[in-house]
Enzyme design. Structure first.
Site, PDB file in Angstrom:
ATOM      1  N   ASP A  20      -7.558   2.560  32.324  1.00 10.18           N
ATOM      2  CA  ASP A  20      -6.382   2.059  31.333  1.00 10.18           C
ATOM      3  C   ASP A  20      -6.504   2.851  29.895  1.00 10.18           C
ATOM      4  O   ASP A  20      -7.516   3.802  29.877  1.00 10.18           O
ATOM      5  CB  ASP A  20      -6.722   0.585  31.028  1.00 10.18           C
ATOM      6  CG  ASP A  20      -8.305   0.150  30.969  1.00 10.18           C
ATOM      7  OD1 ASP A  20      -9.052   1.029  30.345  1.00 10.18           O
ATOM      8  OD2 ASP A  20      -8.405  -0.902  31.360  1.00 10.18           O
ATOM      9  N   HIS A  34     -11.581 -11.080  34.459  1.00 11.65           N
ATOM     10  CA  HIS A  34     -10.499 -10.008  35.031  1.00 11.65           C
ATOM     11  C   HIS A  34     -11.178  -8.397  34.789  1.00 11.65           C
ATOM     12  O   HIS A  34     -12.151  -8.351  34.663  1.00 11.65           O
ATOM     13  CB  HIS A  34      -9.357  -9.806  33.725  1.00 11.65           C
ATOM     14  CG  HIS A  34      -9.888  -9.196  32.540  1.00 11.65           C
ATOM     15  ND1 HIS A  34     -10.444  -9.968  31.325  1.00 11.65           N
ATOM     16  CD2 HIS A  34     -10.192  -8.064  32.142  1.00 11.65           C
ATOM     17  CE1 HIS A  34     -10.773  -8.897  30.551  1.00 11.65           C
ATOM     18  NE2 HIS A  34     -10.551  -7.908  31.008  1.00 11.65           N
ATOM     19  N   ASP A  74     -13.615 -13.644  31.357  1.00 10.77           N
ATOM     20  CA  ASP A  74     -12.711 -14.502  32.137  1.00 10.77           C
ATOM     21  C   ASP A  74     -12.201 -13.973  33.539  1.00 10.77           C
ATOM     22  O   ASP A  74     -11.556 -14.492  34.304  1.00 10.77           O
ATOM     23  CB  ASP A  74     -11.253 -14.310  31.433  1.00 10.77           C
ATOM     24  CG  ASP A  74     -10.877 -13.291  31.106  1.00 10.77           C
ATOM     25  OD1 ASP A  74     -11.040 -12.372  31.515  1.00 10.77           O
ATOM     26  OD2 ASP A  74      -9.460 -13.242  30.253  1.00 10.77           O
ATOM     27  N   GLU A 106      -5.493  -9.252  33.426  1.00  9.92           N
ATOM     28  CA  GLU A 106      -6.021 -10.693  32.922  1.00  9.92           C
ATOM     29  C   GLU A 106      -5.461 -11.688  33.482  1.00  9.92           C
ATOM     30  O   GLU A 106      -4.785 -11.664  34.707  1.00  9.92           O
ATOM     31  CB  GLU A 106      -5.453 -10.969  31.352  1.00  9.92           C
ATOM     32  CG  GLU A 106      -6.180  -9.603  30.457  1.00  9.92           C
ATOM     33  CD  GLU A 106      -5.659  -9.461  28.993  1.00  9.92           C
ATOM     34  OE1 GLU A 106      -4.210  -9.707  29.146  1.00  9.92           O
ATOM     35  OE2 GLU A 106      -6.461  -9.256  28.248  1.00  9.92           O
TER      36      GLU A 106
END
Length: 272
Positions: free
Chosen positions: A70, A141, A139, A146
């Protein structure tokens, strides 16, 4: 899925780096080894170890081609917090990789959607990713996929949640408002297309997510749970990250690794 538990982050990082180095070294020389790479704090120990192995002449990146996960939208390659800069400072400037073989999404692309499409096409031209290294958010991801992201998603523009911006604020002077609101990211489907996926997880803050990813069902609210469907997925973690796993789960995976190590040693002895 393999789950390999080490006492601490340093040991987990050394194991992961050694595994990657072994895969690169064993790869056939008639085509490049295509490696997917992450940024953030999770892989730093692995990158330090890979650099050490290169300096000791135990590893070469000459036949390696890389694709990063990313990049922030709006940050150019020279920005102190761009992932281009991160990768150069923490890995690429210290090994013998040909800079032409490095692929990182362009956060300054005039047409971000086209940039994402071309990225997928570039991966395909290389024959796909052999091994995708990644980390996991607190979380659950992977990359910037996400909670709620499609498990079939491809490289695309993604709006970052407040939780992600807060987690990354430490790189922007502690101010979440300074973290870019969007990023270009590979999709869950992009990662799952890799022939092998290796994830490093460390710390108590990620224990709850690791439990969900390993012990619960496949769920787009924990996007890394997609690994349950991958034929060659490895999660290497430290004791802290494994803190919320069931005793039976830990015992099972440790027993499997003992058997795997025993079989490897026996095979090595036979080949001597």
């Amino acid at each position: 899925m393999r789950l390999i538990i080490h006492p601490n982050y340093e040991d987990a990082s050394r194991w992961a780096a050694g595994y990657i180095a072994g895969r690169i070294g064993a790869h056939k020389a008639d085509r490049p080894f295509v490696l997917g790479l992450p940024t953030g704090s999770s892989p730093l120990g692995i990158y330090r170890e890979l650099v050490r192995l290169y300096r000791e002449k135990k590893l070469s990146f000459a036949a390696v081609r890389t694709f990063n996960m990313d990049e922030y939208v709006g940050l150019d390659a020279g920005h102190p917090q761009s992932y281009h800069r991160f990768m150069m400072e923490n890995l690429f400037d210290h090994v013998d990789i040909d800079k032409r073989n490095i692929h990182i999404l362009d956060g300054m692309a005039e047409d971000p959607e086209r940039e994402c499409r071309l990225y997928e096409e570039a991966i395909a031209r290389e024959g796909g990713i052999e091994l995708f290294l990644g980390g996991m958010g607190s979380d659950g991801h992977i990359a910037f996929n996400e909670p709620g992201s499609s498990l079939h998603s491809r490289t695309r523009i993604k709006t970052l949640t407040g939780e992600t911006k807060a987690a990354n604020a430490r790189f922007f002077g502690g101010d979440p408002s300074q973290v870019p609101a969007t990023a270009l990211t590979v999709g869950v489907g992009t990662v799952m297309d890799a022939r092998e996926v290796l994830i490093i997880v460390s710390g108590y803050k990620k224990a709850r997510a690791l439990r969900a990813v390993v012990e619960e069902g496949i769920n787009h609210m924990w996007t890394l749970s997609c690994l349950q469907m991958h034929p060659r997925a490895i999660i290497v973690c430290d004791e802290e990250a494994a803190d919320e796993l069931r005793v039976g789960t830990v015992r099972y995976f440790r027993d499997i690794e003992k058997q795997t190590l025993r079989a490897y040693r026996e095979k090595t002895e036979r080949e001597k």
